[in-house]
Design an enzyme around this catalytic site. Structure first.
Site, PDB file in Angstrom:
ATOM      1  N   HIS A  53       0.866  -1.335  -0.037  1.00 34.64           N
ATOM      2  CA  HIS A  53      -0.013  -0.026   0.058  1.00 34.64           C
ATOM      3  C   HIS A  53       0.840   1.257  -0.135  1.00 34.64           C
ATOM      4  CE1 HIS A  53       0.942  -0.383   4.180  1.00 34.64           C
ATOM      5  NE2 HIS A  53       0.205   0.507   4.674  1.00 34.64           N
ATOM      6  N   HIS A  55       1.300   3.858   2.112  1.00 35.97           N
ATOM      7  CA  HIS A  55       1.763   4.915   3.232  1.00 35.97           C
ATOM      8  C   HIS A  55       3.285   4.824   3.288  1.00 35.97           C
ATOM      9  CE1 HIS A  55      -2.187   4.015   5.749  1.00 35.97           C
ATOM     10  NE2 HIS A  55      -2.084   5.003   4.958  1.00 35.97           N
ATOM     11  N   ASP A  57       5.709   4.928   5.532  1.00 33.89           N
ATOM     12  CA  ASP A  57       6.596   3.843   5.847  1.00 33.89           C
ATOM     13  C   ASP A  57       6.919   2.312   5.232  1.00 33.89           C
ATOM     14  OD1 ASP A  57       3.938   3.322   6.834  1.00 33.89           O
ATOM     15  OD2 ASP A  57       4.580   2.417   8.579  1.00 33.89           O
ATOM     16  N   HIS A  58       6.229   2.353   4.197  1.00 27.65           N
ATOM     17  CA  HIS A  58       6.198   1.146   3.242  1.00 27.65           C
ATOM     18  C   HIS A  58       6.856   1.319   1.885  1.00 27.65           C
ATOM     19  CE1 HIS A  58       3.647  -1.454   6.218  1.00 27.65           C
ATOM     20  NE2 HIS A  58       3.297  -0.420   6.474  1.00 27.65           N
ATOM     21  N   HIS A 109      -7.580  -1.059   5.285  1.00 31.14           N
ATOM     22  CA  HIS A 109      -6.427  -0.016   5.888  1.00 31.14           C
ATOM     23  C   HIS A 109      -6.175   1.157   4.955  1.00 31.14           C
ATOM     24  CE1 HIS A 109      -2.826   1.043   7.974  1.00 31.14           C
ATOM     25  NE2 HIS A 109      -2.117   1.172   7.135  1.00 31.14           N
ATOM     26  N   ASP A 126      -0.685  -3.761   6.088  1.00 34.15           N
ATOM     27  CA  ASP A 126      -0.854  -3.385   7.589  1.00 34.15           C
ATOM     28  C   ASP A 126      -2.356  -3.952   7.536  1.00 34.15           C
ATOM     29  OD1 ASP A 126       1.361  -2.495   7.972  1.00 34.15           O
ATOM     30  OD2 ASP A 126       0.857   0.044   7.826  1.00 34.15           O
ATOM     31  N   HIS A 164       4.249  -4.524  10.731  1.00 28.21           N
ATOM     32  CA  HIS A 164       4.787  -3.907  12.112  1.00 28.21           C
ATOM     33  C   HIS A 164       4.737  -4.938  13.165  1.00 28.21           C
ATOM     34  CE1 HIS A 164       4.246   0.446  10.972  1.00 28.21           C
ATOM     35  NE2 HIS A 164       3.354  -0.163   9.898  1.00 28.21           N
TER      36      HIS A 164
HETATM   37 ZN   LIG Z   1       0.019   1.641   6.340  1.00 29.31          ZN
END
Ligand SMILES: [Zn+2]
Length: 249
Positions: A53, A55, A57-58, A109, A126, A164
């Site tokens: 996805h 985001h 942090d990915h 998400h 996530d 995570h």
């Molecule tokens: Zn995420």
């Protein structure tokens, strides 16, 4: 095939799947420097990046890794501005590292969130965490419920590679609702020991998740108190209520 991972940001995992020739796939690189360093150290030859996805942090490591290694990036449509070169969706099959990767749509998400399955690993991003699930940033609770049920249909020995390290917080939430649940109590002890030694709690096996993840099978848990009446509701509604409670935990 072998799996390794890098801990990044505060609690993210960047997953790396590699073969005997050291060719590797990088899943959800939220940053590039630690991935690059590991590739140099281990003589890994990246052949592609997979994204679940959009985001940061990915995906924040994608552009630099793509430029350095000149490799394709497979991801959902929502990651097109994060460097994705090949958009993939439910039903697509990728042939990488001599393995077939099945793509699943997992809205909830984010709206376009996807997951990748190759026996026995499932890269859940996530959507599903050990003992918990992702927050609803874009999708609704019903979408997320169906996404999680889709994962629950996978083989019991599936290894859930989540994005995570949230297991202990998730178990604390579950135990706040089910303080006497023996499986949760026992597993929390195990997880506390792992975390004490700074060891990861993922990948987690799906058959274990079926016993300790209240979001995966809400009907399987014997909720008491004001939650008891929820057991008469449709399962997705119990899921929605649990998710809202977790947001405020
Ligand atoms: Zn995420």
């Amino acid at each position: 095939m072998y799996l390794t991972k890098i801990e990044s940001n505060k609690d993210n995992y960047i997953w790396i799947l590699y073969n005997e020739k050291k060719e590797c796939l990088i899943i959800d690189p939220g940053e590039y420097s630690s991935v690059y360093k590991l590739c140099v150290k281990k003589n890994f030859i990246p052949i592609a990046i997979l994204l679940t996805h959009h985001h940061y942090d990915h995906v924040d490591g994608v552009q630099k890794l793509k430029d350095i290694f000149q490799i394709p990036v497979y991801g959902p449509k929502e990651t097109i501005y994060n460097g994705t070169t090949k958009i993939v969706k439910e039903g697509d099959k990728l042939f990488l590292l001599n393995q077939i990767f099945q793509v699943f749509n997992l809205p909830g998400h984010t709206l376009g969130h996807i997951g990748f399955y190759t026996t026995p690993w499932f890269f859940s991003g996530d959507t599903l965490f050990s003992a918990g699930c992702g927050r609803l940033f874009e999708g609704n609770a019903y979408d997320m419920y169906l996404s999680i049920k889709k994962i629950n249909k996978m083989p019991p020995n599936t290894l859930i590679c989540a994005g995570h390290e949230y297991t202990l917080q998730n178990l604390n939430f579950a135990l706040s609702i089910l303080p006497e649940n023996a499986a949760l109590l026992l597993y929390k002890k195990h997880v506390e020991m792992l975390r004490l030694h700074k060891k990861p709690t993922v990948p987690s096996i799906l058959y274990l998740e079926r016993q300790i993840n209240i979001f995966l099978n809400p009907y399987n848990f014997n909720f008491q108190g004001k939650l008891k009446s929820l057991l008469l509701e449709e399962e997705w509604y119990i899921f929605k209520t649990l998710r809202e409670m977790k947001n405020n935990f």
